[in-house]
Design a protein around this motif. Sequence first.
Motif, short mmCIF file in Angstrom:
data_model
loop_
_atom_site.label_atom_id
_atom_site.label_comp_id
_atom_site.label_asym_id
_atom_site.label_seq_id
_atom_site.Cartn_x
_atom_site.Cartn_y
_atom_site.Cartn_z
N VAL A 1 -83.30 33.57 -70.77
CA VAL A 1 -83.91 33.02 -71.99
C VAL A 1 -83.45 31.59 -72.22
N LEU B 1 -85.84 28.42 -72.67
CA LEU B 1 -85.81 27.54 -73.83
C LEU B 1 -85.39 26.13 -73.46
N GLY B 2 -84.56 26.03 -72.43
CA GLY B 2 -83.99 24.73 -72.13
C GLY B 2 -84.88 23.86 -71.27
N ILE B 3 -85.58 24.44 -70.30
CA ILE B 3 -86.28 23.57 -69.38
C ILE B 3 -87.75 23.84 -69.20
N MET B 4 -88.28 24.89 -69.84
CA MET B 4 -89.71 25.14 -69.61
C MET B 4 -90.55 24.56 -70.74
N MET C 1 -82.74 29.46 -70.00
CA MET C 1 -83.48 28.61 -69.07
C MET C 1 -84.88 28.35 -69.61
N LEU D 1 -95.12 28.95 -63.30
CA LEU D 1 -93.66 28.90 -63.38
C LEU D 1 -93.03 28.18 -62.21
N THR D 2 -93.65 28.33 -61.05
CA THR D 2 -92.99 27.83 -59.85
C THR D 2 -93.41 26.42 -59.50
N GLU D 3 -94.62 26.05 -59.95
CA GLU D 3 -95.06 24.70 -59.63
C GLU D 3 -94.74 23.76 -60.77
N ARG D 4 -93.94 22.79 -60.45
CA ARG D 4 -93.63 21.79 -61.47
C ARG D 4 -94.93 21.14 -61.92
N GLU E 1 -95.39 27.43 -69.75
CA GLU E 1 -94.50 28.12 -68.83
C GLU E 1 -93.77 29.24 -69.56
N MET F 1 -83.24 30.72 -61.05
CA MET F 1 -84.00 31.23 -59.92
C MET F 1 -84.00 32.75 -59.93
N GLN F 2 -82.81 33.32 -59.90
CA GLN F 2 -82.72 34.76 -59.70
C GLN F 2 -83.22 35.58 -60.88
N GLN F 3 -83.04 35.06 -62.09
CA GLN F 3 -83.35 35.93 -63.22
C GLN F 3 -84.59 35.55 -63.98
N LEU F 4 -85.48 34.83 -63.34
CA LEU F 4 -86.69 34.52 -64.08
C LEU F 4 -87.45 35.79 -64.40
#
Lengths: 268, 268
Positions: A177, A181-184, A179, A263-266, A188, A1-4
């Motif tokens: 990074v 690589l892991g979930i986007m 995040m 980025l914010t909308e799934r 995104e 959240m904070q470091q996007l």
Amino acid sequence: MQQLGAVHVDADQSPGNSTWHKPMHAKVEQLSVPALREACSQCNLRELCLPMGLAEDELDQLDQLVDVRKRVLRGQHLYRGNDPFEAIFAIKTGFFKTAVLLEDGREQVTGFQMAGEVLGMDGICSEKHTCNAIALEDSEVCVIPFADLENYSRAISALQHHFHKMMSREIVRDHGVMMLLGIMRAEERLAAFLLNLSQRFTARGYSPTEFNLRMTRNEIGSYLGLKLETVSRAFSRFQEEGLITVHQKHIQIRDAAGLKKLLTERRV
Amino acid sequence: MQQLGAVHVDADQSPGNSTWHKPMHAKVEQLSVPALREACSQCNLRELCLPMGLAEDELDQLDQLVDVRKRVLRGQHLYRGNDPFEAIFAIKTGFFKTAVLLEDGREQVTGFQMAGEVLGMDGICSEKHTCNAIALEDSEVCVIPFADLENYSRAISALQHHFHKMMSREIVRDHGVMMLLGIMRAEERLAAFLLNLSQRFTARGYSPTEFNLRMTRNEIGSYLGLKLETVSRAFSRFQEEGLITVHQKHIQIRDAAGLKKLLTERRV
DNA sequence: CGCGCTGTTGAAACTTGTCAAAGTTTGTGG
DNA sequence: CCACAAACTTTGACAAGTTTCAACAGCGCG
């Protein structure tokens, strides 16, 4: 959240380009003495590199810290993995990528660095650099001998604290990074990449909406954990949707809000 | 190349478990004074936490550094993103995960930390923590007020240097994870994960070949950028191939060389 | 002016994710 | 101490996203 917002970009190597593959190991010419003694206290990047609010005499001391500046031409290594670690480098002008290698030759770009950012902190722990740092355009860096930095840090607590913040920021950036690589998913990742670049260019006084990429699609792909074709397709898709305009390396952001929404909308 | 061995593990949250979802914000009981004053100089983890080769009087000073120890029960947060940053934490016993969150609720586990490792360095740059740190088993941490650490660092250069190495190691570790997420396929990631755990358990005097996972498949998946089903299938596959034996959280490594081969040999 | 690198696009293949169902373990309360 | 519920894990079938392979276009450099 904070470091996007802090997610940023590095690109991998373009394997077919001879410029990349035979870089001399930074036989970097050292500038003439008057040139290299250009003081930190006069540098227009000092807000990025240095702690604010130093006393006059502390500022004078700081000017001792950078003993040399170094030119690194496009394609040259600033350092390589396993080189002895002696100094960190503040980028004065130019653009770099850092990358780690796997035994089988696969490469992962771990970051793209621009003016005012610092390179080489990965080398402290083992006294050896642990990645390759390569100039993506002709660049100039300030060499900060690490032993000196530690010495001055003990005398100037603002410098000490500032340095700790810089290392911590690097850790936070890396989490961003991870995040990415892991979930986007692919689009995104690219959106986050573009927004991060835009933000960093803005912070340096350049246009938030228009800039030139310094890296190839392949390097972007390596940074984002994607193949270059996927990057290319995502660029095309963004253009079709009116989010950006792409001409080769030239990018124009037409709908920053739209990119953020990615980025914010799934996804559906 | 260099930091594959350093790749390590963190797991994501198990969304359905109420223990995870209503952890009190570490109303951690502070141990009675005699207990908490157990000196660093006597701690059997000091080789991991502290610089070696300190003078006697320096060691005495160091014992001042940790002002309190803190218990964190399984499922409780040691800190959360946005909490004010005041201290870093050395794990005395137990096991943690750290995770960052995206607005839409997606979570990325950024690391798993075990005894002798340090938590919280991500908070220095913004004076706020930037991730959540959650105990995966009942744990005990040493609280090291950061302002004190900086003060002692200015007096004791070995401590200063050691701290810089720890932060640098964190950066290198993160690069390893980025490589894992960026260029490895599912089974490579899991193999790297298991080998890294094995290595870290070994360094702490436990068996290299047999250990219990502290995290769920879902948490492993989050760390590795995979879905829990994929993790589960990879475990099953490794077992079929005789590389490991799995019983729930109990892992036995039967062919470490085989696992390593997965990492170094490019897949077919 | 042409070769080589870089970028774009299409179609097919592959890996991983999604959905679903059932088995296992752990924890809680009666 | 047992029973039940919740959480976690495993496995299968299918879908989706990304990579791979291939062909071609554009640009830049020599």
